[in-house]
Design an enzyme around this catalytic site. Structure first.
Site, mmCIF file in Angstrom:
data_model
loop_
_atom_site.group_PDB
_atom_site.id
_atom_site.type_symbol
_atom_site.label_atom_id
_atom_site.label_comp_id
_atom_site.label_asym_id
_atom_site.label_seq_id
_atom_site.Cartn_x
_atom_site.Cartn_y
_atom_site.Cartn_z
ATOM 1 N N HIS A 113 40.646 8.664 -35.538
ATOM 2 C CA HIS A 113 42.035 8.883 -35.496
ATOM 3 C C HIS A 113 42.496 7.932 -34.541
ATOM 4 O O HIS A 113 43.494 7.105 -35.115
ATOM 5 C CB HIS A 113 42.271 10.356 -35.130
ATOM 6 N N GLU A 119 49.063 3.699 -35.141
ATOM 7 C CA GLU A 119 48.608 3.825 -34.006
ATOM 8 C C GLU A 119 48.682 2.850 -32.962
ATOM 9 O O GLU A 119 48.613 3.113 -31.856
ATOM 10 C CB GLU A 119 46.698 4.090 -34.247
ATOM 11 N N HIS A 173 50.198 4.093 -29.527
ATOM 12 C CA HIS A 173 49.338 4.002 -28.383
ATOM 13 C C HIS A 173 48.675 2.517 -28.225
ATOM 14 O O HIS A 173 48.482 2.398 -26.883
ATOM 15 C CB HIS A 173 48.240 4.912 -28.811
#
Length: 201
Positions: A17, A66, A70
Site C-alpha cells: 500500500h 503515495e 508520503h
C-alpha cells in the site's frame, strides 16, 4: 469500487500500500511525481505495488498519490531522498519481510474457515519478533466475521523492524487512505472471528 472500473484479476498475494513516515511536517509538496525516475523499478512496481483499482498498465495515479502524500515527507531521510530511493526501498522492505511466505509458514492460509485474531497476531509476532498492526474490514450486515484487509509493519528511521504501538484513542495519527467497498479499514477486533479470504469477491 472495483466493479465500477477496470480492475481485472486482482493479485492473489499481499501487495504494497505504501511507505509512510509517522510525522509529515517537512513535506516538499512542490516535488512532483515523475514516473521516468522509477523506470528501472517498473516490473517490480507493477507486480508488488499494483494499483488494484485501476489496473491498466500505464496508470500511475496510485504511485503519484503515495509519493505526493508520503514520499515527499519520507524524503527528509537520506536513505529515501529521491523517488527512486523511496519506491526502491519500499520494494526492498516488501521482499525482506516476505509476508506471503511468512503467513503460509505460520499455517495461516486464505480459505473459508475463520481464525482467531490472537492466533494470527501470535503467529506473526513469532515470525518477526515484533508486534504488527493488523487492520480489518468490520463484518457486513448479517455477517459475524471481520475480514483481514491490511497488515502494517513499523520501522525505525534506519528501516529496522520495530513494534507497532497503537495510538491513543482520539488522536487519528496515520489513518489509512484507502477505503474498500462499504467498510473502512480499522484495527482488528481481537474477539471477532477473522476471515482471510481466498479471493476478493
Amino acid at each position: 469500487q472495483m466493479t465500477a472500473n477496470d480492475c481485472q484479476d486482482p493479485p492473489e498475494y499481499w501487495t504494497i500500500h505504501g511507505l509512510w513516515p509517522n510525522k509529515g511536517e517537512d513535506c516538499n509538496r512542490t516535488w512532483h511525481f515523475n514516473v521516468t525516475e522509477i523506470k528501472d523499478l517498473m516490473s517490480d512496481m507493477r507486480r508488488y505495488w499494483p494499483d488494484v483499482l485501476h489496473s491498466s498498465q500505464n496508470r500511475t495515479q496510485f504511485w503519484k498519490h503515495e509519493w505526493d502524500k508520503h514520499g515527499t515527507c519520507a524524503a527528509t531521510l537520506q536513505i529515501l531522498n529521491s523517488q527512486k530511493k523511496y519506491f526502491g526501498k519500499a520494494l526492498e522492505l516488501y521482499k525482506q519481510v516476505d509476508l506471503n511466505s511468512s503467513l503460509l509458514k505460520a499455517g495461516i492460509k486464505p480459505g473459508s474457515t475463520y481464525y482467531k485474531m490472537t492466533t494470527i497476531k501470535e503467529a506473526l509476532t513469532n515470525v518477526y519478533g515484533v508486534t504488527l498492526k493488523i487492520q480489518c474490514l468490520p463484518p457486513e450486515e448479517g455477517e459475524e466475521a471481520q475480514t483481514i484487509g491490511q497488515i502494517e509493519f513499523c520501522f525505525t528511521k534506519n528501516l529496522e523492524l520495530k513494534n507497532c504501538i497503537e495510538r491513543k484513542r482520539g488522536s487519528r495519527g496515520m489513518q489509512t487512505d484507502l477505503q474498500l467497498g462499504t467498510g473502512e479499514l480499522s484495527v482488528c477486533n481481537d474477539t471477532l472471528p477473522t476471515y482471510y479470504p481466498l479471493q476478493v469477491q
